[in-house]
Design an enzyme around this catalytic site. Structure first.
Site, PDB file in Angstrom:
ATOM      1  N   CYS A 130      -1.856   3.453   7.089  1.00 22.77           N
ATOM      2  CA  CYS A 130      -2.926   3.711   8.054  1.00 22.77           C
ATOM      3  C   CYS A 130      -2.650   2.986   9.369  1.00 22.77           C
ATOM      4  O   CYS A 130      -2.322   1.794   9.377  1.00 22.77           O
ATOM      5  CB  CYS A 130      -4.268   3.266   7.485  1.00 22.77           C
ATOM      6  SG  CYS A 130      -4.684   4.088   5.921  1.00 22.77           S
ATOM      7  N   CYS A 177     -24.650 -15.843  24.025  1.00 15.64           N
ATOM      8  CA  CYS A 177     -25.186 -15.560  22.695  1.00 15.64           C
ATOM      9  C   CYS A 177     -26.394 -16.446  22.395  1.00 15.64           C
ATOM     10  O   CYS A 177     -27.383 -15.993  21.813  1.00 15.64           O
ATOM     11  CB  CYS A 177     -24.119 -15.785  21.630  1.00 15.64           C
ATOM     12  SG  CYS A 177     -22.823 -14.530  21.603  1.00 15.64           S
ATOM     13  N   ASP A 237     -10.855 -12.977   4.767  1.00 20.47           N
ATOM     14  CA  ASP A 237     -10.030 -11.779   4.765  1.00 20.47           C
ATOM     15  C   ASP A 237      -9.365 -11.541   6.116  1.00 20.47           C
ATOM     16  O   ASP A 237      -8.238 -11.038   6.185  1.00 20.47           O
ATOM     17  CB  ASP A 237     -10.901 -10.575   4.375  1.00 20.47           C
ATOM     18  CG  ASP A 237     -10.087  -9.312   4.169  1.00 20.47           C
ATOM     19  OD1 ASP A 237      -8.914  -9.419   3.771  1.00 20.47           O
ATOM     20  OD2 ASP A 237     -10.628  -8.219   4.397  1.00 20.47           O
ATOM     21  N   CYS A 241       0.842  -1.191   0.000  1.00 20.95           N
ATOM     22  CA  CYS A 241       0.000   0.000   0.000  1.00 20.95           C
ATOM     23  C   CYS A 241       0.877   1.241   0.000  1.00 20.95           C
ATOM     24  O   CYS A 241       1.987   1.236   0.536  1.00 20.95           O
ATOM     25  CB  CYS A 241      -0.924   0.012   1.224  1.00 20.95           C
ATOM     26  SG  CYS A 241      -2.196   1.307   1.164  1.00 20.95           S
TER      27      CYS A 241
END
Length: 422
Positions: free
Chosen positions: A27, A349, A308, A23
């Site tokens: 960031c 949950c 991802d 990149c």
């Protein structure tokens, strides 16, 4: 089921990273920059051989209908426009009768020019542009290699995309700097940029003791924030991460503005996903689905990973130059990876009244270690860091979501709620 181990090709989508973790920005909160360590001797550039194999195998693995060709990074535009022109040529060469291809690309926007944007328009690309709000909020963490803010370059990219009428979604990371200013962020996108499609992505950056980033929440304060029993000391987040209840309040303030003024004209992915849940429609995003494992990632060299957020050695499925893509996607361990989201839900949950809207969110955020009253056995695998956020948000929106879901069932537009709520 998300992934099949039978002979029928498994349904899946694929996110390709042609430049890997490379990149031109640095960031602060980027979870992917460090993935270059997986390939220490690589240029982090997809070769034409891998590109051809990827496009050919992807199209062959999908049934007739719409096929998604999605690019992400790092920063995919580092590959240059010629690379993407070749990718479109390969799609046209290998797509089968009846297949329609939907192109998308996620970018920081800093390298775009008129040629890029004309190309996107010509081929109906959907662009996801990373922008965190007004300049001072964006520039806090989205900086270049020299530490300078990137807002001016990104805003230029946005303006070019609008000039060429390119379909564009705003991808806004919600973090420590902008989370306390929800309406300022929302109004900037809605009014200043005239954006109509917005995604809010909470930054949750888990850091272990001894890493380079300083965690700012100790185990006691974060435990109070989460209303859980104390965390182990290694369960901390970085100083740019959003706080759980802070994120819930961020969503609520924007929702109240949206539900009174913008239903049907501004589309916020979190709100759309919630309405799908209340309407008993399939969730459109993986974090809100009961199981996962069908959104795979292709690295620049052809390596295929489970997800991802799990691009790591343990979740490498293989390489498409060595094993067909459809076989890798159908591996039993990928099937189990998807089922683990449901199978490993913590006890709290399973008894939650908003489980239907959350489903435990993304497993990557399930690192709150606690022993809940009544929790037994291996089912208690860790509560999601953002649990308090979703509890706040989903309970707050229950009534308007019910109203909009009822409108949909009657064949009416959800936007009619604005007349009821005025």
């Amino acid at each position: 089921m998300p992934i099949s181990s039978g002979r029928t090709p498994a349904p899946f989508t694929l996110l390709a990273k042609p430049a890997g973790a490379a990149c031109n920005l640095a960031c602060t909160y980027c979870f992917y920059l460090g993935k270059d360590q997986l390939y220490p001797d690589s240029r982090l550039r997809m070769t034409d051989k891998v590109l051809k194999s990827y496009i050919k195998q992807l199209l062959a693995s999908q049934q007739a209908g719409e096929v998604s060709v999605a690019w992400q990074g790092g920063e995919p535009s580092l590959m240059g426009l010629d690379f993407f022109q070749r990718s479109v040529e390969l799609v046209n060469k290998y797509k089968r009768p009846g297949q329609r291809v939907a192109y998308s690309l996620q970018t920081n926007g800093t390298l775009l020019d008129d040629d890029w944007c004309a190309f996107f328009k010509q081929h109906d690309f959907l662009i996801g542009l990373s922008l965190d709000g007004p300049a001072e909020m964006h520039n806090t963490y989205r900086v270049d290699k020299g530490g300078q803010g990137s807002f001016g370059q990104v805003r230029r990219g946005w303006d070019l995309l609008q000039k060429h009428d390119v379909d564009t979604n705003i991808l806004c990371a919600v973090h420590a700097m902008n989370a306390s200013h929800p309406l300022e962020v929302y109004h900037f996108f809605r009014d200043t940029l005239q954006a109509r499609f917005i995604q809010f992505i909470p930054i949750v950056e888990r850091r272990m003791p001894g890493t380079r980033l300083q965690a700012v929440k100790g185990e006691r304060s974060l435990a109070r924030e989460q209303n859980t029993l104390p965390l182990r000391e290694d369960h901390l987040v970085s100083n740019c991460s959003v706080k759980p209840r802070q994120y819930g309040s961020f969503l609520i303030e924007i929702f109240e503005d949206w539900v009174h003024h913008d239903v049907g004209t501004v589309f916020v992915q979190t709100f759309d996903s919630a309405l799908a849940s209340w309407s008993h429609f399939p969730a459109s995003v993986c974090i809100s689905q009961e199981v996962c494992g069908f959104s795979l990632v292709l690295e620049h060299n052809g390596d295929l990973y489970s997800c991802d957020h799990f691009v790591e050695a343990a979740h490498r499925l293989g390489n498409i130059l060595e094993t067909p893509l459809v076989e890798l996607a159908s591996l039993p361990r990928q099937h189990q990876f998807g089922l683990d989201k449901l199978d490993r839900l913590p006890a709290d949950c399973r008894g939650c009244d908003v489980l239907f809207a959350c489903h435990g969110e993304c497993p990557r955020n399930r690192f709150i270690n606690y022993s809940a009253a009544g929790a037994t056995g291996d089912a208690d695998q860790g509560l999601n860091y953002l649990c308090a956020a979703y509890q706040l948000f989903f309970h707050h929106v229950d009534r308007p979501m019910q109203i909009m879901a009822n409108l949909l069932r009657r064949g009416q537009a959800p936007a009619e709620i604005m007349q009821m709520e005025s």
